[in-house]
Design a protein around this motif. Structure first.
Motif, PDB file in Angstrom:
ATOM      1  N   GLY A 170     -21.658   9.576  33.086  1.00  0.00           N
ATOM      2  CA  GLY A 170     -20.415   9.294  32.378  1.00  0.00           C
ATOM      3  C   GLY A 170     -19.191   9.010  33.217  1.00  0.00           C
ATOM      4  N   LEU A 196     -15.103   8.666  32.000  1.00  0.00           N
ATOM      5  CA  LEU A 196     -14.185   9.672  32.526  1.00  0.00           C
ATOM      6  C   LEU A 196     -13.080   9.010  33.344  1.00  0.00           C
ATOM      7  CD1 LEU A 196     -13.432  12.646  32.947  1.00  0.00           C
ATOM      8  CD2 LEU A 196     -14.962  12.647  34.939  1.00  0.00           C
ATOM      9  N   HIS A 226     -10.572   7.346  31.126  1.00  0.00           N
ATOM     10  CA  HIS A 226      -9.700   8.352  30.524  1.00  0.00           C
ATOM     11  C   HIS A 226      -8.657   8.835  31.531  1.00  0.00           C
ATOM     12  CE1 HIS A 226      -8.409  11.728  28.061  1.00  0.00           C
ATOM     13  NE2 HIS A 226      -8.500  12.470  29.157  1.00  0.00           N
ATOM     14  N   ASP A 249     -19.452  19.081  35.515  1.00  0.00           N
ATOM     15  CA  ASP A 249     -19.814  18.893  34.100  1.00  0.00           C
ATOM     16  C   ASP A 249     -18.602  18.433  33.294  1.00  0.00           C
ATOM     17  OD1 ASP A 249     -22.516  19.846  34.471  1.00  0.00           O
ATOM     18  OD2 ASP A 249     -21.668  21.872  34.590  1.00  0.00           O
ATOM     19  N   LEU A 250     -17.925  17.456  33.788  1.00  0.00           N
ATOM     20  CA  LEU A 250     -16.648  17.051  33.196  1.00  0.00           C
ATOM     21  C   LEU A 250     -16.805  16.189  31.950  1.00  0.00           C
ATOM     22  CD1 LEU A 250     -14.734  16.292  36.456  1.00  0.00           C
ATOM     23  CD2 LEU A 250     -14.310  18.160  34.878  1.00  0.00           C
ATOM     24  N   THR A 251     -15.854  16.361  31.085  1.00  0.00           N
ATOM     25  CA  THR A 251     -15.639  15.500  29.934  1.00  0.00           C
ATOM     26  C   THR A 251     -14.153  15.141  29.976  1.00  0.00           C
ATOM     27  OG1 THR A 251     -15.009  17.332  28.487  1.00  0.00           O
ATOM     28  CG2 THR A 251     -17.379  16.732  28.569  1.00  0.00           C
ATOM     29  N   PRO A 252     -13.725  14.130  29.237  1.00  0.00           N
ATOM     30  CA  PRO A 252     -12.296  13.846  29.193  1.00  0.00           C
ATOM     31  C   PRO A 252     -11.475  15.063  28.755  1.00  0.00           C
ATOM     32  CG  PRO A 252     -13.496  11.961  28.390  1.00  0.00           C
ATOM     33  CD  PRO A 252     -14.504  13.067  28.583  1.00  0.00           C
ATOM     34  N   GLN A 253     -11.961  15.828  27.774  1.00  0.00           N
ATOM     35  CA  GLN A 253     -11.236  17.013  27.314  1.00  0.00           C
ATOM     36  C   GLN A 253     -11.130  18.062  28.416  1.00  0.00           C
ATOM     37  OE1 GLN A 253     -12.947  18.995  23.929  1.00  0.00           O
ATOM     38  NE2 GLN A 253     -11.247  20.422  23.753  1.00  0.00           N
ATOM     39  N   LYS A 254     -12.236  18.316  29.136  1.00  0.00           N
ATOM     40  CA  LYS A 254     -12.186  19.289  30.231  1.00  0.00           C
ATOM     41  C   LYS A 254     -11.218  18.829  31.318  1.00  0.00           C
ATOM     42  CE  LYS A 254     -15.721  21.642  31.819  1.00  0.00           C
ATOM     43  NZ  LYS A 254     -17.073  21.973  32.348  1.00  0.00           N
TER      44      LYS A 254
END
Length: 155
Positions: free
Chosen positions: A90, A94, A97, A141-146
């Motif tokens: 991802g 990311l 974002h 383990d990143l997401t845009p929210q994290k």
């Protein structure tokens, strides 16, 4: 001119680890960057003279390592991993974002001088991709929210 504090830190490293001053070039550059934020041409010349090297030799060391900055950076440097594992997990979404949130592209610094965004080949965190580092802190383990939550920790 190198401060006495910088000289003490470099001399301490040389005494403990190096038979010659030039052997401490990487650590000495890191010490100088820690005190000045980045490595200007003038800083390279001063340190080269102290380490008994030519400015070109020391510049060659400084430009080889991507954690040594030859131009000003923000208060916090964000290293986004663009390894194959991060791409698969991802990276592109990311990064898109992050660019929108920060308002900058890779290689740029936010107008307030808070963050510089830089790509890096690999952070060695493939088992928890996508990953990034902010200063010396690894985030996995990143997401845009994290990412948004993490960003708030850095003034």
């Amino acid at each position: 001119m190198l401060s006495e504090e910088i000289k003490r830190e470099i001399e301490s490293y040389i005494r403990e680890h190096c038979p010659t001053p030039r052997g401490a070039s990487i650590e000495a550059l890191m010490v100088l960057q820690r005190h000045r934020g980045w490595l200007s041409d003038e800083s390279i010349r001063e340190l080269a003279a102290y380490l008994e090297m030519s400015p070109d030799e020391l510049d060659g060391v400084a430009t080889f390592y991507n954690h040594l900055f030859r131009k000003p950076v923000g208060r916090h440097v964000i290293w986004i991993c663009d390894s194959v594992s991060c791409w698969i997990m991802g990276y592109e979404g990311l990064l898109e974002h992050m660019q929108g949130r920060l308002g900058i592209n890779p290689g740029e610094t936010t107008p307030d001088g808070r963050f510089t965004l830089l790509p890096i080949q690999c952070l060695g965190a493939c088992h928890h991709a996508p990953a990034l580092m902010i200063d010396d802190d690894l985030h996995e383990d990143l997401t845009p929210q994290k990412f948004d939550e993490i960003l708030e920790r850095y003034e």
